[in-house]
Design an enzyme around this catalytic site. Structure first.
Site, PDB file in Angstrom:
ATOM      1  CG  ASP A   1      20.129 -36.308 -13.683  1.00 17.45           C
ATOM      2  OD1 ASP A   1      20.809 -36.466 -14.705  1.00 17.45           O
ATOM      3  OD2 ASP A   1      19.199 -35.464 -13.604  1.00 17.45           O
TER       4      ASP A   1
ATOM      5  CD  GLU B   1      25.824 -41.591 -19.594  1.00 20.99           C
ATOM      6  OE1 GLU B   1      24.894 -41.748 -20.419  1.00 20.99           O
ATOM      7  OE2 GLU B   1      27.005 -41.408 -19.942  1.00 20.99           O
ATOM      8  CD1 TRP B   2      20.990 -36.398 -19.408  1.00 22.12           C
ATOM      9  CD2 TRP B   2      23.057 -35.680 -18.903  1.00 22.12           C
ATOM     10  NE1 TRP B   2      20.932 -35.799 -18.176  1.00 22.12           N
ATOM     11  CE2 TRP B   2      22.191 -35.341 -17.844  1.00 22.12           C
ATOM     12  CE3 TRP B   2      24.407 -35.318 -18.820  1.00 22.12           C
ATOM     13  CZ2 TRP B   2      22.628 -34.680 -16.694  1.00 22.12           C
ATOM     14  CZ3 TRP B   2      24.843 -34.655 -17.681  1.00 22.12           C
ATOM     15  CH2 TRP B   2      23.966 -34.343 -16.631  1.00 22.12           C
ATOM     16  N   GLY B   3      23.649 -40.267 -22.319  1.00 25.05           N
ATOM     17  CA  GLY B   3      24.343 -40.942 -23.411  1.00 25.05           C
ATOM     18  C   GLY B   3      25.806 -40.545 -23.552  1.00 25.05           C
TER      19      GLY B   3
ATOM     20  CG  ASP C   1      16.926 -32.974 -19.947  1.00 27.59           C
ATOM     21  OD1 ASP C   1      17.557 -34.035 -19.823  1.00 27.59           O
ATOM     22  OD2 ASP C   1      16.734 -32.177 -19.023  1.00 27.59           O
TER      23      ASP C   1
END
Ligand code: GLA
Length: 413
Positions: A158, A191-193, A213
Protein backbone atom coordinates in the site's frame (compact mmCIF):
# COMPACT_ATOMS: atom_id res chain seq x y z
CA UNK A 1 56.15 -12.28 -7.18
CA UNK A 2 55.01 -8.73 -6.54
CA UNK A 3 55.02 -8.13 -10.25
CA UNK A 4 52.90 -11.25 -10.86
CA UNK A 5 50.33 -10.13 -8.26
CA UNK A 6 50.14 -6.71 -9.88
CA UNK A 7 49.52 -8.33 -13.26
CA UNK A 8 46.78 -10.61 -11.82
CA UNK A 9 45.03 -7.67 -10.14
CA UNK A 10 45.34 -5.67 -13.33
CA UNK A 11 43.74 -8.47 -15.36
CA UNK A 12 40.89 -8.90 -12.83
CA UNK A 13 40.22 -5.17 -12.84
CA UNK A 14 40.18 -5.25 -16.63
CA UNK A 15 37.48 -7.95 -16.73
CA UNK A 16 35.25 -5.86 -14.48
CA UNK A 17 35.10 -8.56 -11.77
CA UNK A 18 35.06 -6.83 -8.41
CA UNK A 19 37.22 -8.17 -5.65
CA UNK A 20 36.18 -8.62 -2.03
CA UNK A 21 32.61 -7.31 -2.12
CA UNK A 22 31.21 -9.70 -4.72
CA UNK A 23 28.58 -8.08 -6.87
CA UNK A 24 25.88 -7.67 -4.22
CA UNK A 25 25.40 -4.07 -5.18
CA UNK A 26 23.70 -5.14 -8.39
CA UNK A 27 19.98 -5.02 -7.61
CA UNK A 28 17.37 -6.87 -9.58
CA UNK A 29 14.34 -4.60 -9.43
CA UNK A 30 12.09 -6.86 -11.45
CA UNK A 31 9.22 -9.05 -10.31
CA UNK A 32 9.13 -12.82 -10.51
CA UNK A 33 8.22 -13.84 -14.01
CA UNK A 34 5.68 -16.54 -14.76
CA UNK A 35 3.22 -15.60 -11.97
CA UNK A 36 -0.34 -14.31 -12.44
CA UNK A 37 -0.47 -15.27 -16.10
CA UNK A 38 -4.22 -14.92 -15.72
CA UNK A 39 -5.76 -12.39 -13.29
CA UNK A 40 -5.19 -13.58 -9.68
CA UNK A 41 -8.22 -15.08 -7.92
CA UNK A 42 -8.80 -15.33 -4.21
CA UNK A 43 -10.21 -13.59 -1.16
CA UNK A 44 -9.14 -10.57 0.88
CA UNK A 45 -10.21 -9.57 4.38
CA UNK A 46 -10.52 -5.78 3.95
CA UNK A 47 -13.91 -5.14 2.34
CA UNK A 48 -15.85 -7.06 4.97
CA UNK A 49 -13.64 -7.24 8.05
CA UNK A 50 -11.36 -4.18 7.83
CA UNK A 51 -9.06 -4.39 10.90
CA UNK A 52 -10.94 -7.27 12.55
CA UNK A 53 -8.68 -10.07 11.39
CA UNK A 54 -7.34 -13.03 13.35
CA UNK A 55 -6.10 -16.54 12.67
CA UNK A 56 -9.41 -18.17 13.58
CA UNK A 57 -11.23 -16.11 10.96
CA UNK A 58 -8.60 -16.75 8.30
CA UNK A 59 -8.68 -20.53 8.91
CA UNK A 60 -12.47 -20.58 8.72
CA UNK A 61 -12.42 -18.54 5.53
CA UNK A 62 -9.92 -20.99 4.04
CA UNK A 63 -12.24 -23.86 5.02
CA UNK A 64 -15.20 -22.05 3.44
CA UNK A 65 -13.29 -21.29 0.27
CA UNK A 66 -12.87 -25.03 -0.16
CA UNK A 67 -16.32 -26.22 0.99
CA UNK A 68 -18.16 -23.61 -1.10
CA UNK A 69 -16.50 -24.85 -4.28
CA UNK A 70 -14.68 -21.56 -4.75
CA UNK A 71 -11.23 -23.12 -4.63
CA UNK A 72 -12.20 -25.54 -7.35
CA UNK A 73 -13.60 -22.65 -9.38
CA UNK A 74 -10.12 -21.04 -9.29
CA UNK A 75 -9.89 -18.90 -6.15
CA UNK A 76 -6.58 -19.71 -4.48
CA UNK A 77 -5.24 -16.71 -2.57
CA UNK A 78 -6.30 -16.01 1.00
CA UNK A 79 -5.07 -12.47 1.52
CA UNK A 80 -4.83 -10.91 4.95
CA UNK A 81 -5.08 -7.15 4.51
CA UNK A 82 -4.16 -4.43 7.01
CA UNK A 83 -3.89 -4.84 10.78
CA UNK A 84 -2.33 -8.31 11.20
CA UNK A 85 0.83 -6.64 12.49
CA UNK A 86 2.30 -6.63 15.95
CA UNK A 87 5.59 -4.89 16.70
CA UNK A 88 9.07 -5.03 15.29
CA UNK A 89 11.59 -6.70 17.59
CA UNK A 90 14.90 -5.13 18.64
CA UNK A 91 16.51 -6.29 15.37
CA UNK A 92 13.71 -4.81 13.30
CA UNK A 93 11.93 -8.03 12.38
CA UNK A 94 8.15 -7.76 12.12
CA UNK A 95 5.88 -10.09 14.10
CA UNK A 96 2.15 -10.65 13.84
CA UNK A 97 -0.13 -9.37 16.59
CA UNK A 98 0.28 -12.04 19.29
CA UNK A 99 -3.30 -11.91 20.46
CA UNK A 100 -4.82 -12.16 17.01
CA UNK A 101 -2.34 -14.62 15.54
CA UNK A 102 -1.07 -16.63 18.53
CA UNK A 103 0.14 -19.55 16.37
CA UNK A 104 2.17 -17.25 14.11
CA UNK A 105 2.13 -16.74 10.37
CA UNK A 106 4.16 -19.81 9.45
CA UNK A 107 1.57 -22.09 11.05
CA UNK A 108 -1.22 -20.24 9.27
CA UNK A 109 0.60 -20.46 5.95
CA UNK A 110 1.10 -24.21 6.50
CA UNK A 111 -2.61 -24.62 7.17
CA UNK A 112 -3.55 -22.64 4.07
CA UNK A 113 -1.08 -24.54 1.91
CA UNK A 114 -2.39 -27.86 3.25
CA UNK A 115 -5.75 -26.93 1.69
CA UNK A 116 -4.18 -26.30 -1.71
CA UNK A 117 -4.42 -22.54 -1.19
CA UNK A 118 -1.90 -19.70 -1.05
CA UNK A 119 -1.33 -17.00 1.54
CA UNK A 120 -1.29 -13.30 0.84
CA UNK A 121 -0.20 -10.58 3.21
CA UNK A 122 -0.27 -6.78 3.28
CA UNK A 123 2.27 -4.07 3.93
CA UNK A 124 2.92 -0.48 3.00
CA UNK A 125 5.77 1.41 1.34
CA UNK A 126 5.59 4.12 3.99
CA UNK A 127 6.42 4.32 7.67
CA UNK A 128 2.95 3.11 8.66
CA UNK A 129 0.13 1.26 6.92
CA UNK A 130 -3.16 3.02 6.24
CA UNK A 131 -4.44 1.44 9.46
CA UNK A 132 -1.48 2.83 11.44
CA UNK A 133 0.47 -0.43 11.74
CA UNK A 134 4.24 -0.71 11.06
CA UNK A 135 5.03 -0.03 7.41
CA UNK A 136 7.98 -1.47 5.49
CA UNK A 137 9.90 1.76 4.81
CA UNK A 138 13.53 1.08 5.68
CA UNK A 139 12.77 -2.57 6.43
CA UNK A 140 12.00 -3.78 2.93
CA UNK A 141 14.65 -6.51 2.67
CA UNK A 142 14.03 -7.72 6.20
CA UNK A 143 10.28 -7.87 5.64
CA UNK A 144 10.64 -9.67 2.32
CA UNK A 145 12.85 -12.26 4.02
CA UNK A 146 10.34 -12.67 6.80
CA UNK A 147 7.45 -13.14 4.37
CA UNK A 148 9.46 -15.70 2.39
CA UNK A 149 10.31 -17.57 5.60
CA UNK A 150 6.66 -17.67 6.62
CA UNK A 151 5.66 -19.05 3.20
CA UNK A 152 3.81 -16.02 1.89
CA UNK A 153 2.79 -16.17 -1.78
CA UNK A 154 1.31 -12.71 -2.45
CA UNK A 155 2.04 -9.23 -1.15
CA UNK A 156 -0.32 -6.27 -1.39
CA UNK A 157 1.84 -3.19 -0.89
CA UNK A 158 0.00 0.00 0.00
CA UNK A 159 0.93 3.68 -0.20
CA UNK A 160 -0.04 5.49 3.01
CA UNK A 161 2.46 7.60 5.00
CA UNK A 162 5.02 7.71 2.21
CA UNK A 163 6.28 11.28 2.73
CA UNK A 164 8.99 12.13 0.23
CA UNK A 165 8.92 8.76 -1.51
CA UNK A 166 8.49 8.34 -5.23
CA UNK A 167 6.26 5.42 -6.20
CA UNK A 168 8.26 3.77 -8.96
CA UNK A 169 11.42 3.78 -6.85
CA UNK A 170 9.65 2.50 -3.74
CA UNK A 171 7.98 -0.35 -5.60
CA UNK A 172 11.29 -1.23 -7.24
CA UNK A 173 12.83 -1.52 -3.79
CA UNK A 174 10.24 -4.00 -2.58
CA UNK A 175 10.41 -5.92 -5.88
CA UNK A 176 14.19 -6.22 -5.42
CA UNK A 177 13.71 -7.30 -1.81
CA UNK A 178 11.24 -10.01 -2.79
CA UNK A 179 13.55 -11.22 -5.54
CA UNK A 180 16.46 -11.39 -3.14
CA UNK A 181 14.38 -13.30 -0.58
CA UNK A 182 14.10 -16.06 -3.17
CA UNK A 183 10.43 -17.05 -2.93
CA UNK A 184 8.13 -16.36 -5.90
CA UNK A 185 5.65 -13.83 -4.50
CA UNK A 186 2.99 -11.98 -6.48
CA UNK A 187 3.40 -8.23 -5.99
CA UNK A 188 0.16 -6.25 -5.89
CA UNK A 189 0.85 -2.54 -6.23
CA UNK A 190 -1.65 -0.40 -4.35
CA UNK A 191 -0.98 3.30 -4.88
CA UNK A 192 -4.50 3.93 -6.21
CA UNK A 193 -3.36 4.86 -9.70
CA UNK A 194 -1.88 8.16 -8.47
CA UNK A 195 1.39 7.93 -10.37
CA UNK A 196 -0.03 6.00 -13.35
CA UNK A 197 1.65 2.67 -12.46
CA UNK A 198 0.43 1.16 -15.74
CA UNK A 199 3.13 3.26 -17.43
CA UNK A 200 6.02 1.94 -15.30
CA UNK A 201 5.03 -1.18 -13.35
CA UNK A 202 4.87 -3.91 -15.99
CA UNK A 203 8.15 -5.47 -14.89
CA UNK A 204 7.87 -4.52 -11.22
CA UNK A 205 4.47 -5.81 -10.11
CA UNK A 206 1.89 -8.31 -11.29
CA UNK A 207 -1.11 -6.02 -10.79
CA UNK A 208 -1.67 -2.42 -9.87
CA UNK A 209 -4.66 -0.63 -8.47
CA UNK A 210 -6.04 1.88 -10.95
CA UNK A 211 -8.29 3.82 -8.55
CA UNK A 212 -9.06 4.65 -4.95
CA UNK A 213 -11.02 2.17 -2.86
CA UNK A 214 -14.22 0.54 -3.99
CA UNK A 215 -17.38 1.31 -2.01
CA UNK A 216 -20.12 -1.24 -1.48
CA UNK A 217 -22.69 0.25 -3.83
CA UNK A 218 -23.51 -0.08 -7.51
CA UNK A 219 -23.67 3.58 -8.47
CA UNK A 220 -22.57 6.10 -5.85
CA UNK A 221 -19.63 8.06 -4.51
CA UNK A 222 -18.84 7.99 -0.80
CA UNK A 223 -17.20 11.21 0.38
CA UNK A 224 -14.95 10.73 3.42
CA UNK A 225 -13.87 14.37 3.51
CA UNK A 226 -10.21 14.14 2.52
CA UNK A 227 -10.79 11.18 0.19
CA UNK A 228 -13.56 9.42 -1.69
CA UNK A 229 -14.41 5.82 -2.38
CA UNK A 230 -16.18 4.71 -5.48
CA UNK A 231 -19.15 2.58 -6.46
CA UNK A 232 -18.92 -0.21 -9.02
CA UNK A 233 -19.98 1.98 -11.95
CA UNK A 234 -17.66 4.83 -10.91
CA UNK A 235 -14.70 2.43 -10.80
CA UNK A 236 -15.66 1.02 -14.18
CA UNK A 237 -15.62 4.53 -15.70
CA UNK A 238 -12.11 5.07 -14.42
CA UNK A 239 -10.74 2.13 -16.42
CA UNK A 240 -11.04 4.03 -19.69
CA UNK A 241 -7.82 4.19 -21.67
CA UNK A 242 -5.95 1.61 -19.59
CA UNK A 243 -6.61 -1.63 -21.40
CA UNK A 244 -3.52 -1.54 -23.60
CA UNK A 245 -1.37 -1.80 -20.47
CA UNK A 246 -2.81 -5.11 -19.23
CA UNK A 247 -1.84 -8.61 -20.25
CA UNK A 248 -0.61 -11.95 -18.90
CA UNK A 249 1.44 -11.29 -15.75
CA UNK A 250 0.54 -7.58 -15.48
CA UNK A 251 -3.03 -6.52 -14.78
CA UNK A 252 -5.04 -3.40 -14.12
CA UNK A 253 -6.68 -3.83 -10.71
CA UNK A 254 -10.01 -2.03 -10.27
CA UNK A 255 -10.09 -3.19 -6.61
CA UNK A 256 -11.66 -6.14 -4.86
CA UNK A 257 -15.16 -7.51 -5.25
CA UNK A 258 -18.14 -6.37 -3.17
CA UNK A 259 -20.24 -9.35 -4.30
CA UNK A 260 -22.07 -10.76 -1.26
CA UNK A 261 -21.74 -7.61 0.84
CA UNK A 262 -25.34 -6.50 0.43
CA UNK A 263 -25.94 -5.48 -3.19
CA UNK A 264 -29.02 -7.08 -4.75
CA UNK A 265 -28.18 -10.09 -6.88
CA UNK A 266 -28.70 -8.30 -10.22
CA UNK A 267 -26.16 -5.65 -9.23
CA UNK A 268 -23.75 -8.27 -7.91
CA UNK A 269 -24.07 -10.19 -11.18
CA UNK A 270 -23.41 -7.03 -13.20
CA UNK A 271 -20.42 -6.12 -10.99
CA UNK A 272 -18.93 -9.61 -11.31
CA UNK A 273 -19.55 -9.79 -15.06
CA UNK A 274 -17.92 -6.42 -15.68
CA UNK A 275 -14.87 -7.34 -13.60
CA UNK A 276 -14.55 -10.45 -15.79
CA UNK A 277 -14.96 -8.40 -18.96
CA UNK A 278 -12.07 -6.15 -17.96
CA UNK A 279 -9.81 -9.06 -16.94
CA UNK A 280 -9.75 -7.84 -13.35
CA UNK A 281 -8.26 -9.81 -10.47
CA UNK A 282 -11.18 -11.64 -8.86
CA UNK A 283 -10.58 -11.13 -5.16
CA UNK A 284 -13.77 -11.80 -3.22
CA UNK A 285 -14.35 -9.53 -0.23
CA UNK A 286 -17.36 -11.05 1.52
CA UNK A 287 -17.85 -13.35 4.50
CA UNK A 288 -17.45 -16.74 2.87
CA UNK A 289 -18.60 -18.47 6.07
CA UNK A 290 -22.15 -17.18 5.65
CA UNK A 291 -22.79 -16.89 1.94
CA UNK A 292 -26.27 -17.29 0.58
CA UNK A 293 -26.83 -19.44 -2.50
CA UNK A 294 -27.26 -16.42 -4.78
CA UNK A 295 -23.87 -15.02 -3.84
CA UNK A 296 -22.20 -18.39 -4.17
CA UNK A 297 -23.80 -18.88 -7.58
CA UNK A 298 -22.40 -15.55 -8.79
CA UNK A 299 -18.89 -16.10 -7.44
CA UNK A 300 -18.60 -19.67 -8.74
CA UNK A 301 -20.16 -19.27 -12.20
CA UNK A 302 -17.45 -21.06 -14.15
CA UNK A 303 -18.58 -19.94 -17.58
CA UNK A 304 -18.23 -16.33 -16.48
CA UNK A 305 -14.94 -16.85 -14.64
CA UNK A 306 -13.59 -18.38 -17.86
CA UNK A 307 -14.06 -15.00 -19.58
CA UNK A 308 -11.89 -13.35 -16.91
CA UNK A 309 -9.33 -16.13 -16.99
CA UNK A 310 -9.08 -16.42 -20.77
CA UNK A 311 -5.44 -17.10 -21.57
CA UNK A 312 -5.20 -14.42 -24.22
CA UNK A 313 -5.44 -11.90 -21.39
CA UNK A 314 -6.96 -9.05 -23.42
CA UNK A 315 -8.91 -6.57 -21.30
CA UNK A 316 -12.37 -5.90 -22.70
CA UNK A 317 -13.74 -2.53 -23.78
CA UNK A 318 -16.89 -0.48 -24.10
CA UNK A 319 -17.89 -0.71 -27.73
CA UNK A 320 -21.04 1.40 -27.72
CA UNK A 321 -23.58 3.12 -25.49
CA UNK A 322 -27.25 3.71 -26.25
CA UNK A 323 -29.81 4.81 -23.69
CA UNK A 324 -27.42 3.95 -20.84
CA UNK A 325 -27.18 0.42 -22.15
CA UNK A 326 -23.56 -0.36 -22.84
CA UNK A 327 -22.16 -3.02 -25.14
CA UNK A 328 -18.80 -4.36 -24.00
CA UNK A 329 -16.54 -6.70 -25.99
CA UNK A 330 -13.62 -8.91 -25.02
CA UNK A 331 -11.71 -10.99 -27.54
CA UNK A 332 -10.96 -14.54 -26.45
CA UNK A 333 -8.47 -17.23 -27.29
CA UNK A 334 -9.48 -19.28 -30.32
CA UNK A 335 -11.33 -16.56 -32.21
CA UNK A 336 -14.20 -16.20 -29.74
CA UNK A 337 -15.62 -13.06 -28.14
CA UNK A 338 -17.36 -12.23 -24.90
CA UNK A 339 -20.18 -9.74 -25.40
CA UNK A 340 -21.76 -8.07 -22.41
CA UNK A 341 -24.81 -5.82 -22.48
CA UNK A 342 -24.92 -3.73 -19.32
CA UNK A 343 -28.13 -1.90 -18.44
CA UNK A 344 -27.23 0.97 -16.08
CA UNK A 345 -30.80 2.31 -15.98
CA UNK A 346 -33.24 2.18 -13.10
CA UNK A 347 -35.68 0.41 -15.44
CA UNK A 348 -35.56 -2.57 -17.79
CA UNK A 349 -34.40 -1.91 -21.35
CA UNK A 350 -34.60 -3.87 -24.52
CA UNK A 351 -31.36 -4.48 -26.29
CA UNK A 352 -31.01 -5.60 -29.87
CA UNK A 353 -27.85 -6.30 -31.81
CA UNK A 354 -27.61 -7.33 -35.43
CA UNK A 355 -24.34 -9.25 -35.72
CA UNK A 356 -24.51 -9.16 -39.51
CA UNK A 357 -24.52 -5.40 -39.63
CA UNK A 358 -21.00 -4.54 -38.59
CA UNK A 359 -17.50 -5.94 -38.77
CA UNK A 360 -15.73 -5.01 -35.53
CA UNK A 361 -11.96 -4.66 -35.17
CA UNK A 362 -10.45 -4.26 -31.70
CA UNK A 363 -7.89 -1.47 -31.98
CA UNK A 364 -5.67 -3.00 -29.25
CA UNK A 365 -5.55 -6.72 -30.10
CA UNK A 366 -6.40 -6.17 -33.80
CA UNK A 367 -8.75 -9.15 -33.56
CA UNK A 368 -11.88 -9.07 -35.67
CA UNK A 369 -15.47 -10.05 -34.95
CA UNK A 370 -16.91 -10.67 -38.37
CA UNK A 371 -20.29 -12.39 -38.33
CA UNK A 372 -20.64 -11.81 -42.06
CA UNK A 373 -17.87 -14.24 -42.89
CA UNK A 374 -17.97 -16.42 -39.73
CA UNK A 375 -20.97 -17.89 -37.99
CA UNK A 376 -20.56 -17.85 -34.23
CA UNK A 377 -22.41 -20.06 -31.76
CA UNK A 378 -23.79 -17.93 -28.92
CA UNK A 379 -23.96 -19.16 -25.33
CA UNK A 380 -25.74 -17.14 -22.67
CA UNK A 381 -23.34 -17.45 -19.73
CA UNK A 382 -25.77 -16.77 -16.87
CA UNK A 383 -28.42 -19.10 -18.26
CA UNK A 384 -28.66 -22.70 -19.30
CA UNK A 385 -30.19 -23.44 -22.63
CA UNK A 386 -29.45 -24.13 -26.24
CA UNK A 387 -26.84 -22.02 -28.00
CA UNK A 388 -28.11 -19.53 -30.58
CA UNK A 389 -26.20 -18.22 -33.59
CA UNK A 390 -25.09 -14.90 -35.05
CA UNK A 391 -27.18 -15.57 -38.16
CA UNK A 392 -30.12 -13.91 -36.41
CA UNK A 393 -30.12 -10.55 -34.60
CA UNK A 394 -30.04 -10.74 -30.81
CA UNK A 395 -32.92 -9.25 -28.84
CA UNK A 396 -33.53 -9.29 -25.10
CA UNK A 397 -35.12 -7.30 -22.29
CA UNK A 398 -32.46 -6.59 -19.65
CA UNK A 399 -33.69 -5.81 -16.15
CA UNK A 400 -32.45 -2.69 -14.39
CA UNK A 401 -28.79 -2.75 -13.30
CA UNK A 402 -28.19 -6.15 -14.80
CA UNK A 403 -26.31 -7.74 -17.66
CA UNK A 404 -26.65 -10.27 -20.42
CA UNK A 405 -23.31 -11.92 -20.95
CA UNK A 406 -22.72 -13.94 -24.11
CA UNK A 407 -19.87 -16.00 -25.42
CA UNK A 408 -19.47 -16.19 -29.17
CA UNK A 409 -17.39 -19.03 -30.57
CA UNK A 410 -16.74 -19.65 -34.25
CA UNK A 411 -19.08 -22.51 -35.20
CA UNK A 412 -17.44 -25.60 -36.63
CA UNK A 413 -17.85 -25.73 -40.37
C1 GLA B 1 -6.01 1.34 1.54
C2 GLA B 1 -6.20 0.31 0.44
C3 GLA B 1 -7.32 -0.63 0.83
C4 GLA B 1 -6.97 -1.32 2.15
C5 GLA B 1 -6.72 -0.28 3.22
C6 GLA B 1 -6.17 -0.89 4.51
O1 GLA B 1 -7.11 2.19 1.65
O2 GLA B 1 -6.49 0.95 -0.78
O3 GLA B 1 -7.54 -1.58 -0.18
O4 GLA B 1 -5.85 -2.13 1.96
O5 GLA B 1 -5.78 0.70 2.80
O6 GLA B 1 -5.93 0.03 5.49
Amino acid sequence: MKKLLTIILFVIAGTGISVGQGNNYVQDYTKYQGLALTPPMGWNSWNKFACNVDEELIRKIADALVSSGMRDAGYVYINIDDCWHGDRDSLGFIHPDKKRFPSGMKALADYIHSKGLKLGIYSDAGSQTCGGRPGSRGYEFQDAQTYAKWGVDYLKYDWCNTEGLQAEGAYKTIAAALKKAGRPIVLSICEWGSSKPWTWAKNIGHLWRTTGDIYNCFDCIEDHGTWKSWGVMQILEKQDGLRQYAGPGHWNDPDMLEVGNGMPVNEARAHFSMWCMIAAPLIAGNDLRNMNEETKAVLTRREVIAIDQDSLGVQGYRYSVKDSVETWLKPLKGGGWAVCFLNRNASAKEVSFDWQKEVITDSVSKLVLNAKSTTYAITDLWKTGKPASTKKPFKRLIPSRDVVLLRLMPAKK
